[in-house]
Design a protein around this motif. Structure first.
Motif, mmCIF file in Angstrom:
data_model
loop_
_atom_site.group_PDB
_atom_site.id
_atom_site.type_symbol
_atom_site.label_atom_id
_atom_site.label_comp_id
_atom_site.label_asym_id
_atom_site.label_seq_id
_atom_site.Cartn_x
_atom_site.Cartn_y
_atom_site.Cartn_z
ATOM 1 N N ASN A 54 62.707 25.736 11.647
ATOM 2 C CA ASN A 54 62.297 24.476 12.281
ATOM 3 C C ASN A 54 61.956 24.643 13.756
ATOM 4 O O ASN A 54 61.076 23.950 14.278
ATOM 5 C CB ASN A 54 63.401 23.425 12.128
ATOM 6 C CG ASN A 54 63.509 22.910 10.698
ATOM 7 O OD1 ASN A 54 62.652 23.197 9.864
ATOM 8 N ND2 ASN A 54 64.555 22.152 10.418
ATOM 9 N N ASP A 55 62.648 25.532 14.438
ATOM 10 C CA ASP A 55 62.420 25.678 15.880
ATOM 11 C C ASP A 55 61.164 26.477 16.205
ATOM 12 O O ASP A 55 60.858 26.693 17.385
ATOM 13 C CB ASP A 55 63.647 26.307 16.544
ATOM 14 C CG ASP A 55 64.797 25.326 16.653
ATOM 15 O OD1 ASP A 55 64.514 24.111 16.653
ATOM 16 O OD2 ASP A 55 65.961 25.751 16.716
ATOM 17 N N THR A 68 56.256 16.478 17.272
ATOM 18 C CA THR A 68 57.307 17.496 17.399
ATOM 19 C C THR A 68 57.632 18.238 16.111
ATOM 20 O O THR A 68 58.377 19.221 16.153
ATOM 21 C CB THR A 68 58.603 16.836 17.897
ATOM 22 O OG1 THR A 68 59.018 15.858 16.933
ATOM 23 C CG2 THR A 68 58.395 16.169 19.242
ATOM 24 N N ASP A 118 59.675 19.411 13.209
ATOM 25 C CA ASP A 118 61.100 19.401 12.844
ATOM 26 C C ASP A 118 61.975 20.125 13.869
ATOM 27 O O ASP A 118 63.017 20.681 13.512
ATOM 28 C CB ASP A 118 61.296 20.077 11.477
ATOM 29 C CG ASP A 118 61.010 19.137 10.311
ATOM 30 O OD1 ASP A 118 60.734 17.947 10.566
ATOM 31 O OD2 ASP A 118 61.051 19.598 9.157
ATOM 32 N N THR A 125 64.721 21.148 16.678
ATOM 33 C CA THR A 125 66.116 20.725 16.797
ATOM 34 C C THR A 125 66.534 20.687 18.270
ATOM 35 O O THR A 125 65.761 21.027 19.168
ATOM 36 C CB THR A 125 67.043 21.691 16.036
ATOM 37 O OG1 THR A 125 67.086 22.948 16.745
ATOM 38 C CG2 THR A 125 66.543 21.936 14.622
ATOM 39 N N THR A 126 67.775 20.295 18.474
ATOM 40 C CA THR A 126 68.309 20.183 19.837
ATOM 41 C C THR A 126 68.300 21.524 20.573
ATOM 42 O O THR A 126 68.341 21.553 21.796
ATOM 43 C CB THR A 126 69.742 19.636 19.796
ATOM 44 O OG1 THR A 126 70.546 20.467 18.941
ATOM 45 C CG2 THR A 126 69.766 18.207 19.267
ATOM 46 N N GLU A 172 64.833 21.470 22.263
ATOM 47 C CA GLU A 172 64.351 20.222 22.861
ATOM 48 C C GLU A 172 64.354 20.228 24.393
ATOM 49 O O GLU A 172 63.405 19.709 25.005
ATOM 50 C CB GLU A 172 65.168 19.040 22.319
ATOM 51 C CG GLU A 172 64.793 18.670 20.892
ATOM 52 C CD GLU A 172 65.614 17.528 20.327
ATOM 53 O OE1 GLU A 172 65.305 17.069 19.216
ATOM 54 O OE2 GLU A 172 66.590 17.094 21.000
ATOM 55 N N PRO A 222 61.739 13.880 16.045
ATOM 56 C CA PRO A 222 61.896 15.204 15.432
ATOM 57 C C PRO A 222 62.701 15.157 14.131
ATOM 58 O O PRO A 222 63.687 14.423 14.017
ATOM 59 C CB PRO A 222 62.633 16.009 16.517
ATOM 60 C CG PRO A 222 62.381 15.276 17.793
ATOM 61 C CD PRO A 222 62.267 13.833 17.420
ATOM 62 N N HIS A 223 62.256 15.963 13.181
ATOM 63 C CA HIS A 223 62.964 16.209 11.916
ATOM 64 C C HIS A 223 63.364 14.920 11.211
ATOM 65 O O HIS A 223 64.459 14.796 10.679
ATOM 66 C CB HIS A 223 64.201 17.077 12.163
ATOM 67 C CG HIS A 223 64.658 17.782 10.925
ATOM 68 N ND1 HIS A 223 65.797 18.536 10.873
ATOM 69 C CD2 HIS A 223 64.125 17.852 9.666
ATOM 70 C CE1 HIS A 223 65.962 19.028 9.660
ATOM 71 N NE2 HIS A 223 64.940 18.636 8.918
ATOM 72 N N THR A 246 70.518 16.578 13.759
ATOM 73 C CA THR A 246 70.395 17.849 14.495
ATOM 74 C C THR A 246 69.307 17.793 15.557
ATOM 75 O O THR A 246 69.031 18.801 16.202
ATOM 76 C CB THR A 246 70.082 18.995 13.512
ATOM 77 O OG1 THR A 246 68.802 18.739 12.903
ATOM 78 C CG2 THR A 246 71.153 19.115 12.447
ATOM 79 N N SER A 247 68.664 16.648 15.729
ATOM 80 C CA SER A 247 67.546 16.514 16.665
ATOM 81 C C SER A 247 67.728 15.254 17.509
ATOM 82 O O SER A 247 68.723 14.550 17.399
ATOM 83 C CB SER A 247 66.222 16.454 15.893
ATOM 84 O OG SER A 247 66.052 17.590 15.067
ATOM 85 N N SER A 248 66.725 14.984 18.358
ATOM 86 C CA SER A 248 66.704 13.785 19.209
ATOM 87 C C SER A 248 67.906 13.735 20.151
ATOM 88 O O SER A 248 68.660 12.761 20.193
ATOM 89 C CB SER A 248 66.649 12.512 18.350
ATOM 90 O OG SER A 248 65.482 12.458 17.582
#
Length: 811
Positions: free
Chosen positions: A682-683, A700, A702, A704-705, A708, A727-728, A733-735
């Motif tokens: 995802n990254d 964005t 998917d 992840t943090t 970000e 995201p995702h 696991t995101s935002s």
């Protein structure tokens, strides 16, 4: 005077007073003529009660209901019906149509209200439910499981029975047992109300579910109590399955086998995507879907058989009235064929129509063919007023009406010239409806149908049905005949495949408005007026609004965004004045269902995207890149890139931070990933920034943090009016707060599936956006989202598909 003479000639042609064959339609009309022809005027005003004016008024009432955003309370339906009855009883005949219109509206409102009330209760969505029921039609075995429809008999939740009636559309994944037609099962299922994806040019599943009586969809749970309870002793679908298996065993897994199964016995799922593409490009889907044409053809065979009997034994006509016996044989053949062809909804409608016509004539109620058509419409609306939701209903009735109106000018022609005239009438008359319902039209359809209609109707179809039935009792005789039918179909399909490859064979149109549709229908009427009418060619001008998109053009420095509703996936269209980009393409499932083909490509066609400049696949996950092949096949973009080109199943280059370009005053740049590539999965997503002045869009994928903070830093300084694709899908696991604080978006867009198994967007994430004061739109609740950006003003929400397009049947 010209129109009066035209109608007289038309009546004579339809009643056999002029010589000459008349193609497919006239063949059926001439054979059924004694049963569809002149009757005597009824007492008690029955022609007035059941005439064309009454049918048109009932139809207008039923159609008016479909414009409502919500249904009124049920008591108002009954009050409207009472008012309609009073008007019909008290008003003079030339005003009685008003009562019929109210009656049509009242009956449609009541039926729609009952159908919607039968849907699964919202409180039971996602609950474990035990149901018993009978399999309806044929199960579809696919790579990832078996799909079937279950006619519910009982339903239980937590041991307590509750009312649930109608059809369930179910999937039994993985190791599903053999499901035989008409078998009765007890199953443990999880259900949800019928809900489709709402996109420009997309299929309206919720309307289809209402029309078909589907009250819930879902899947079978693994449970030791899942078991078969038995099977109906008499089951036509079991016979139909044997017939289809026999065709496959004889012809193998070939295009001929697929096509014969579909066009003769209604197994449309036997055809693959390429075969359907050829059918659409050549305008022959009406020959594949079992419809009135097939039923009328076999009804005519029944009349032919009885007339042959009269010739062999003419004395029999002294014992039995010929019209009665021919009518009974006609209906028997029609019903028999309908049963082995699946007895689907369009088939049942065709049977109701033919039965109404035959009954009306035998009862001396049908004065003219037009009156018979009106009686058939009244019978269909009385049986199921929701039939007006079906494209097939309108295409069938309007098509027959056009041919009745115009057959007078074709009646003087002979043979192929007459068939060409009929094809021309059907093509012109039905073009507006075809564009309204399907957004496309085959330019070569009239030419392709000239070859396909007689070849299929008079050779392939009867030979296939006869050979397949013979295969059950005498395989040594049936198999060679079936091979001949396969060769005949193979030859025709070779020709159609060549024609489908012609440039411009299939044209796509923007979504027409009601006014454009009405103008085009007036244009068709004008073009099809009899010879001698002045300026008939000017009717073409009334078709032009069908070509005009209902949207203002983009200026330099402006761009338009469509976040498409692709369930638990992502697909975004970004357009400037002269360029278009697609970011992700939705999923493709093991069953073969492809959201690139079902949602993305139709949306591009309807939105008048003529050329795709770039396709960006954020990364390799199926829900983002699965539909890419369909998009590339339809549009062949100039460039395709991805954050994980090695994982996507199409040719794509690696996207890298630093790429930038400008289209019509709008700047595009990739801000992630950076070289050297260290992130995975995802990254590794391509993150795209689109900006014009103080308006900005960030896509964005998917991410992840973990990445970000770097993305937020790369985007700085951000525009004052920023829209963020969450995201995702809103995963926890995101935002991160760091991302939201850095970007300060005014609006967040979530692409997620309704009641998805991941529970996206996560409640904590939704709360985080709310805490930051960021508005959020979720495609599972809003459908597709259209926005406009420009340098001079804040981004505007133009449309939310589910919210702003809300007919009464939509969830």
């Amino acid at each position: 005077m010209v129109l009066g003479k035209s109608r007289d000639k038309c009546s004579k042609a339809l009643h056999g007073q002029q010589r000459g064959p008349s193609g497919i339609l006239a063949a059926g009309v001439q054979l059924l003529e004694p049963h569809l022809g002149n009757g005597v005027k009824s007492r008690f005003g029955l022609p007035d009660m059941f005439g064309a004016a009454a049918a048109a008024a009932l139809l207008a009432g039923a159609l008016a209901v479909q414009l409502l955003p919500a249904l009124p309370p049920r008591w108002s339906d009954l009050a409207l019906a009472a008012a309609a009855a009073l008007l019909i009883a008290l008003l003079r005949s030339h005003w009685r149509w008003l009562g019929f219109m109210l009656l049509g509206a009242a009956w449609t409102l009541l039926r729609a209200d009952i159908a919607l009330s039968q849907r699964l209760s919202r409180s039971l969505e996602g609950a474990d439910i035990a149901v018993t029921g009978t399999l309806r039609e044929l199960p579809r075995v696919q790579d990832d499981g078996t799909r079937f429809e279950l006619d519910i008999q009982t339903a239980e939740h937590d041991g307590a029975a509750f009312e649930l009636h109608g059809l369930l559309r179910l999937s039994w994944y993985d190791a599903a047992p053999l499901l035989e037609p008409c078998s009765q099962w007890r199953l443990h299922v999880r259900l949800k109300r019928p809900r489709g994806m709402i996109d420009p040019g997309g299929f309206d599943f919720e309307r289809y579910a209402l029309e078909r009586g589907i009250v819930a969809t879902g899947y079978v749970r693994d449970n030791a109590d899942n078991r078969v309870l038995g099977a109906r002793a008499v089951c036509v679908d079991r016979l139909r399955q044997r017939i289809l298996d026999g065709i496959s065993a004889t012809l193998g897994d070939t295009a001929s086998a697929h096509l014969l199964r579909a066009l003769a016995f209604g197994d449309e799922h036997a055809m693959d995507e390429h075969e359907w593409a050829v059918a659409r490009a050549t305008g022959i889907p009406h020959l594949i879907a079992i419809s009135g044409l097939h039923i009328a053809l076999f009804a005519s065979f029944g009349v032919l058989l009885v007339r042959l009997l009269w010739k062999l034994a003419p004395r029999l006509t002294l014992r039995w009235p010929a019209p009665l016996i021919e009518a009974v044989a006609s209906l028997a053949f029609a019903v028999s064929y309908a049963l082995i062809a699946g007895f689907g909804l369009p088939t049942r409608r065709a049977l109701v129509m033919i039965a109404a016509l035959l009954t009306a004539n035998l009862a001396r109620r049908a004065r003219t063919p037009l009156h018979g058509l009106a009686l058939a419409a009244i019978a269909l609306l009385a049986w199921d007023p929701l039939c007006v939701l079906s494209a097939g209903f309108w295409l069938s009735f309007i098509g027959v009406a056009w041919l009745m109106f115009c057959l007078d000018s074709a009646a003087r022609r002979h043979g192929w010239r007459e068939l060409i005239a009929a094809q021309g009438v059907a093509s012109i008359g039905l073009l507006p409806l075809g564009i309204w319902f399907f957004g496309q039209s085959s330019l070569i359809g009239p030419l392709a149908n000239l070859a396909a209609v007689p070849w299929i109707c008079f050779l392939v179809l009867p030979l296939t049905v006869f050979a397949a039935l013979l295969l059950l009792v005498a395989p040594t005789l049936g198999a060679p005949l079936l091979q001949v039918a396969g060769w005949a179909m193979q030859g025709l399909w070779w020709l159609l495949s060549k024609m489908a490859a012609w440039p411009g064979a299939l044209w796509y149109f923007p979504e027409p408005g009601v006014s454009a549709l009405l103008l085009a229908l007036c244009g068709a009427f004008w073009l099809l007026l009899p010879r001698g009418m002045p300026a008939r060619a000017l009717g073409v001008l009334l078709f032009l609004p069908l070509l005009w998109p209902q949207r203002e053009p983009l200026a330099d420095g402006a761009f338009e965004v469509h976040l498409l509703d692709v369930g638990q996936g992502l697909a975004v269209l970004v357009r400037t004045r002269e360029h278009a980009l697609v970011y992700d393409a939705g999923a493709r499932f093991p069953s073969g269902f492809d959201l690139g083909d079902a949602a993305v490509v139709p949306a591009l066609h309807v939105l008048r995207v003529g050329h795709l400049d770039r396709l960006i696949l954020s990364h390799g996950d199926n829900d983002h890149a699965g539909g890419a092949a369909a998009v590339i096949a339809a549009y062949a973009p100039d460039a395709a890139e991805s954050g994980e080109p090695q994982r996507v199943k199409v040719a794509a280059t690696q996207c890298l931070a630093g790429e930038a370009w400008d289209w019509n005053g709008v700047s595009f740049r990739i801000v992630h990933p950076h070289a050297p590539l260290s992130e995975r999965n995802n990254d590794r997503c391509c993150v795209l920034d689109v900006r014009s002045g103080d308006s900005e869009l960030v896509l964005t994928g998917d991410v992840t943090t973990a990445v970000e903070p770097g993305i937020a830093a790369a985007l700085a300084p951000v525009a004052r009016q920023l829209v963020l694709q969450v995201p995702h899908h809103g995963s926890k696991t995101s935002s991160s707060d760091m991302l939201l604080d850095g970007l300060k978006p005014m609006l967040a867009l979530v692409s997620a599936g309704y009641r998805n198994p991941f529970h996206h967007p996560h409640p904590d994430v939704v709360m985080r956006y709310a805490t930051h004061g960021i508005a959020m739109l979720n495609t599972s609740q809003s459908g597709f989202v259209e926005l406009r950006f420009s340098a001079a003003e804040a981004p505007r929400i133009i449309e939310r598909g589910r919210i702003d397009r809300h007919p009464y049947w939509r969830e």
